[in-house]
Design a protein around this motif. Structure first.
Motif, PDB file in Angstrom:
ATOM      1  N   LEU A 194       3.796   1.260   0.634  1.00  0.00           N
ATOM      2  CA  LEU A 194       2.124   0.707   0.546  1.00  0.00           C
ATOM      3  C   LEU A 194       2.305  -0.696   0.999  1.00  0.00           C
ATOM      4  O   LEU A 194       1.585  -1.301   1.687  1.00  0.00           O
ATOM      5  CB  LEU A 194       1.893   0.726  -1.108  1.00  0.00           C
ATOM      6  CG  LEU A 194       0.516   0.121  -1.451  1.00  0.00           C
ATOM      7  CD1 LEU A 194      -0.515   0.959  -0.636  1.00  0.00           C
ATOM      8  CD2 LEU A 194       0.443   0.350  -2.728  1.00  0.00           C
ATOM      9  N   ALA A 195       3.363  -1.437   0.584  1.00  0.00           N
ATOM     10  CA  ALA A 195       3.332  -2.958   0.923  1.00  0.00           C
ATOM     11  C   ALA A 195       3.391  -3.013   2.614  1.00  0.00           C
ATOM     12  O   ALA A 195       2.608  -3.934   3.098  1.00  0.00           O
ATOM     13  CB  ALA A 195       4.724  -3.599   0.448  1.00  0.00           C
ATOM     14  N   ILE A 196       4.112  -2.372   3.249  1.00  0.00           N
ATOM     15  CA  ILE A 196       4.319  -2.403   4.637  1.00  0.00           C
ATOM     16  C   ILE A 196       3.058  -1.984   5.156  1.00  0.00           C
ATOM     17  O   ILE A 196       2.419  -2.639   5.960  1.00  0.00           O
ATOM     18  CB  ILE A 196       5.547  -1.372   4.976  1.00  0.00           C
ATOM     19  CG1 ILE A 196       6.737  -1.758   4.575  1.00  0.00           C
ATOM     20  CG2 ILE A 196       5.090  -1.131   6.730  1.00  0.00           C
ATOM     21  CD1 ILE A 196       7.663  -0.846   5.009  1.00  0.00           C
ATOM     22  N   GLY A 197       2.258  -0.888   4.755  1.00  0.00           N
ATOM     23  CA  GLY A 197       0.808  -0.554   5.146  1.00  0.00           C
ATOM     24  C   GLY A 197      -0.070  -1.566   5.056  1.00  0.00           C
ATOM     25  O   GLY A 197      -0.865  -1.907   5.727  1.00  0.00           O
ATOM     26  N   VAL A 198      -0.225  -2.248   4.039  1.00  0.00           N
ATOM     27  CA  VAL A 198      -1.014  -3.469   3.513  1.00  0.00           C
ATOM     28  C   VAL A 198      -0.636  -4.671   4.561  1.00  0.00           C
ATOM     29  O   VAL A 198      -1.571  -5.073   5.088  1.00  0.00           O
ATOM     30  CB  VAL A 198      -1.052  -3.894   1.996  1.00  0.00           C
ATOM     31  CG1 VAL A 198      -1.734  -5.192   1.925  1.00  0.00           C
ATOM     32  CG2 VAL A 198      -1.638  -2.851   1.089  1.00  0.00           C
ATOM     33  N   VAL A 199       0.457  -4.816   4.649  1.00  0.00           N
ATOM     34  CA  VAL A 199       0.989  -6.022   5.652  1.00  0.00           C
ATOM     35  C   VAL A 199       0.405  -5.741   7.207  1.00  0.00           C
ATOM     36  O   VAL A 199      -0.078  -6.587   7.805  1.00  0.00           O
ATOM     37  CB  VAL A 199       2.268  -6.307   5.389  1.00  0.00           C
ATOM     38  CG1 VAL A 199       2.629  -7.324   6.815  1.00  0.00           C
ATOM     39  CG2 VAL A 199       2.648  -6.960   4.150  1.00  0.00           C
ATOM     40  N   LEU A 208       5.219  -7.256  -3.602  1.00  0.00           N
ATOM     41  CA  LEU A 208       4.111  -7.131  -2.813  1.00  0.00           C
ATOM     42  C   LEU A 208       3.035  -8.348  -3.104  1.00  0.00           C
ATOM     43  O   LEU A 208       2.405  -8.564  -1.911  1.00  0.00           O
ATOM     44  CB  LEU A 208       3.213  -5.878  -3.491  1.00  0.00           C
ATOM     45  CG  LEU A 208       1.963  -5.323  -3.104  1.00  0.00           C
ATOM     46  CD1 LEU A 208       2.042  -5.049  -1.592  1.00  0.00           C
ATOM     47  CD2 LEU A 208       1.515  -4.004  -3.922  1.00  0.00           C
ATOM     48  N   ALA A 209       2.779  -8.958  -4.265  1.00  0.00           N
ATOM     49  CA  ALA A 209       2.289 -10.016  -4.475  1.00  0.00           C
ATOM     50  C   ALA A 209       2.488 -11.370  -3.344  1.00  0.00           C
ATOM     51  O   ALA A 209       1.758 -11.949  -2.862  1.00  0.00           O
ATOM     52  CB  ALA A 209       2.308 -10.537  -5.944  1.00  0.00           C
ATOM     53  N   VAL A 210       3.844 -11.382  -3.314  1.00  0.00           N
ATOM     54  CA  VAL A 210       4.291 -12.345  -2.312  1.00  0.00           C
ATOM     55  C   VAL A 210       3.957 -12.181  -1.107  1.00  0.00           C
ATOM     56  O   VAL A 210       3.410 -12.954  -0.121  1.00  0.00           O
ATOM     57  CB  VAL A 210       5.805 -12.578  -2.325  1.00  0.00           C
ATOM     58  CG1 VAL A 210       6.624 -13.284  -1.301  1.00  0.00           C
ATOM     59  CG2 VAL A 210       6.415 -13.153  -3.695  1.00  0.00           C
ATOM     60  N   LEU A 211       3.990 -10.935  -0.588  1.00  0.00           N
ATOM     61  CA  LEU A 211       3.831 -10.669   0.878  1.00  0.00           C
ATOM     62  C   LEU A 211       2.290 -10.950   1.261  1.00  0.00           C
ATOM     63  O   LEU A 211       2.014 -11.495   2.069  1.00  0.00           O
ATOM     64  CB  LEU A 211       4.187  -9.111   1.132  1.00  0.00           C
ATOM     65  CG  LEU A 211       5.564  -8.721   1.354  1.00  0.00           C
ATOM     66  CD1 LEU A 211       5.526  -7.190   1.646  1.00  0.00           C
ATOM     67  CD2 LEU A 211       6.080  -9.554   2.681  1.00  0.00           C
ATOM     68  N   VAL A 212       1.332 -10.363   0.297  1.00  0.00           N
ATOM     69  CA  VAL A 212       0.026 -10.334   0.497  1.00  0.00           C
ATOM     70  C   VAL A 212      -0.244 -11.772   0.306  1.00  0.00           C
ATOM     71  O   VAL A 212      -1.198 -12.330   1.000  1.00  0.00           O
ATOM     72  CB  VAL A 212      -0.732  -9.337  -0.307  1.00  0.00           C
ATOM     73  CG1 VAL A 212      -2.183  -9.674  -0.591  1.00  0.00           C
ATOM     74  CG2 VAL A 212      -0.419  -7.929  -0.173  1.00  0.00           C
ATOM     75  N   GLY A 213       0.213 -12.751  -0.687  1.00  0.00           N
ATOM     76  CA  GLY A 213      -0.401 -13.787  -0.880  1.00  0.00           C
ATOM     77  C   GLY A 213       0.414 -14.960   0.225  1.00  0.00           C
ATOM     78  O   GLY A 213      -0.783 -15.846   0.391  1.00  0.00           O
ATOM     79  N   THR A 214       1.250 -14.434   0.809  1.00  0.00           N
ATOM     80  CA  THR A 214       1.736 -15.308   1.780  1.00  0.00           C
ATOM     81  C   THR A 214       0.703 -15.179   3.066  1.00  0.00           C
ATOM     82  O   THR A 214       0.208 -16.300   3.662  1.00  0.00           O
ATOM     83  CB  THR A 214       2.889 -15.142   2.365  1.00  0.00           C
ATOM     84  OG1 THR A 214       3.943 -15.041   1.407  1.00  0.00           O
ATOM     85  CG2 THR A 214       3.607 -15.669   3.735  1.00  0.00           C
ATOM     86  N   ILE A 215       0.378 -14.114   3.534  1.00  0.00           N
ATOM     87  CA  ILE A 215      -0.850 -13.917   4.450  1.00  0.00           C
ATOM     88  C   ILE A 215      -2.085 -14.684   4.122  1.00  0.00           C
ATOM     89  O   ILE A 215      -2.915 -15.385   4.838  1.00  0.00           O
ATOM     90  CB  ILE A 215      -0.957 -12.527   4.747  1.00  0.00           C
ATOM     91  CG1 ILE A 215       0.243 -11.862   5.354  1.00  0.00           C
ATOM     92  CG2 ILE A 215      -2.106 -12.013   5.847  1.00  0.00           C
ATOM     93  CD1 ILE A 215       0.029 -10.409   5.518  1.00  0.00           C
ATOM     94  N   VAL A 216      -2.653 -14.454   2.827  1.00  0.00           N
ATOM     95  CA  VAL A 216      -3.611 -14.967   2.287  1.00  0.00           C
ATOM     96  C   VAL A 216      -3.745 -16.701   2.557  1.00  0.00           C
ATOM     97  O   VAL A 216      -4.556 -17.254   2.849  1.00  0.00           O
ATOM     98  CB  VAL A 216      -4.357 -14.754   0.809  1.00  0.00           C
ATOM     99  CG1 VAL A 216      -5.391 -15.156   0.360  1.00  0.00           C
ATOM    100  CG2 VAL A 216      -4.300 -12.960   0.775  1.00  0.00           C
TER     101      VAL A 216
END
Length: 403
Positions: A176-181, A378-386
């Motif tokens: 899911l994390a890879i897909g979201v990124v 997951l929060a770190v990955l998405v948070g970094t992009i945001v």
């Protein structure tokens, strides 16, 4: 059911054709009943349309366990083997198992033993099952053998489900994390590229990194698919090669955190299988050969083979285990005590119970630990992009306020 092309003759003329039967012997018997003496017979290969398409094990493990329990209960109630198989062939839920039991019923009515009839269907009845039932036939305790088999498969199934459940959560969250990124980098980030270019100033390093990653994903997405395909092919090739399987299983057992679970699960399966075989009076060398085939890990299997070879040379069963990194001292000590006291099956059962409980405890601890870790990941990955998107926008707002 298989199809056979035959040639033969009756009292009047030469006959040939195709007949359907469980096996070649059954086909010859059918033709003999029709008055045809067979001179040549050949099994025909099934076409794709004729085959029953099956993915994985044709019978679910829980259905197979229920079948063994019901079979054991009928035998304890005094029902004959033939009648028990006939009853079960009419009430089991699994269609593949039902189909096989009808064929086993036919074999039993022809005078064949239960173990030989089951051996004709190795996809459902493993050699372990056939050998334990054969041992029960020799001792006259088929009901005990069936009950022991049901317990064995039940314990193995529960242990496996514990391991699978522990692995499922991180695998699902990781995918899911890879897909979201990938979605954010390929669809959302490009929408802000032109806006950032119009600012004219230098972008933060984190924004530059995310934009570079976005550009790479858009232009070279096929490389990501190629990498995944290469990894899959390499893994498949390694699994097909004995040395490759040994390497992969070594990596699996030595993995941090997860390795302990895989090792304890394999040891539980090994000791549970040996205990079941010894309890049914299967000869020790034959039992070790069967364990080597069903243990499911090449590292453990190799030690089992070495233990068998050690016994054949007149050595000790436990010596190869004591000298191997994958075997804790507990197993060697317990087996030695069992050998000296004549209660090896009981000791192995105790070891199996210990490791089954250890697997349960390890998986519970892992799930409790890994859930918050995966959420943070997951929060770190998405948070970094945001954050990479928002930081230049904050700078733009500050410039507007200053004006």
């Amino acid at each position: 059911m298989a199809r056979f092309r035959y040639e033969g003759r009756d009292r009047k003329k030469i006959r040939s054709g195709v007949i359907t039967a469980t096996n070649q012997r059954g086909a010859i018997e059918k033709l003999r009943e029709e008055g045809i003496r067979v001179t040549n017979i050949l099994q025909l290969e099934e076409t794709t349309l004729q085959k029953d398409i099956q993915i994985g094990n044709p019978v679910k493990r829980e259905q197979f366990i229920m079948f063994l329990r019901q079979f054991s209960t009928l035998m304890r109630a005094g029902v004959t083997i033939v009648d028990a198989v006939h009853i079960l062939s009419q009430q089991v839920e699994s269609k593949p198992l039902q189909k096989v039991l009808v064929q086993v019923d036919d074999e039993l009515r022809k005078g064949n033993s239960l173990s030989s009839a089951l051996a004709e269907h190795p996809k459902i009845f493993e050699p372990l099952t056939v050998n334990l039932i054969h041992a029960g036939e020799l001792s006259g305790n088929i009901d005990e053998s069936l009950d022991r088999l049901a317990t064995y498969y039940e314990k193995a199934y529960q242990t496996r489900q514990k391991v699978v459940s522990a692995m499922t959560y991180p695998a699902v969250v990781g995918v899911l994390a890879i897909g979201v990124v990938i979605f954010l980098l390929s669809s959302i980030v490009p929408m802000f590229v032109d806006m950032f270019a119009s600012f004219g100033g230098e972008l933060p390093l984190i924004t530059q990194f995310v934009m570079a990653a976005s550009e790479f994903v858009q232009q070279y997405w096929y490389l990501l698919l190629l990498i995944v395909a290469i990894i899959g092919i390499v893994f498949w090739m390694l699994r097909r090669d004995p040395k490759g399987r040994y390497f992969l299983d070594t990596v699996l057992l030595r993995m941090p955190i997860f390795g302990k679970i895989f090792k304890k699960s394999a040891l539980a399966r090994m000791t549970r299988t040996l205990s079941s075989l010894f309890s049914s009076s299967v000869p020790i060398l034959q039992a070790l050969t069967m364990v080597e085939r069903v243990v499911g890990n090449e590292v453990i299997a190799k030690v089992v083979i070495e233990a068998r070879d050690s016994l054949q040379r007149g050595g000790s069963l436990t010596e190869p285990m004591r000298n191997h990194w994958a075997f804790p001292p507990l197993i060697g000590h317990m087996i030695s005590i069992g050998e000296k006291t004549g209660s090896l099956d009981h000791m192995l059962s105790k070891v199996a119970e210990f490791y089954e409980k250890e697997v349960e405890a390890e998986t519970d601890r892992l799930k409790a630990l890994i859930e918050p870790m995966m959420i943070v990941f997951l929060a770190v990955l998405v948070g970094t992009i945001v954050l990479a998107i928002m930081m230049p926008m904050f700078g733009m707002f500050e410039n507007i306020d200053n004006m």
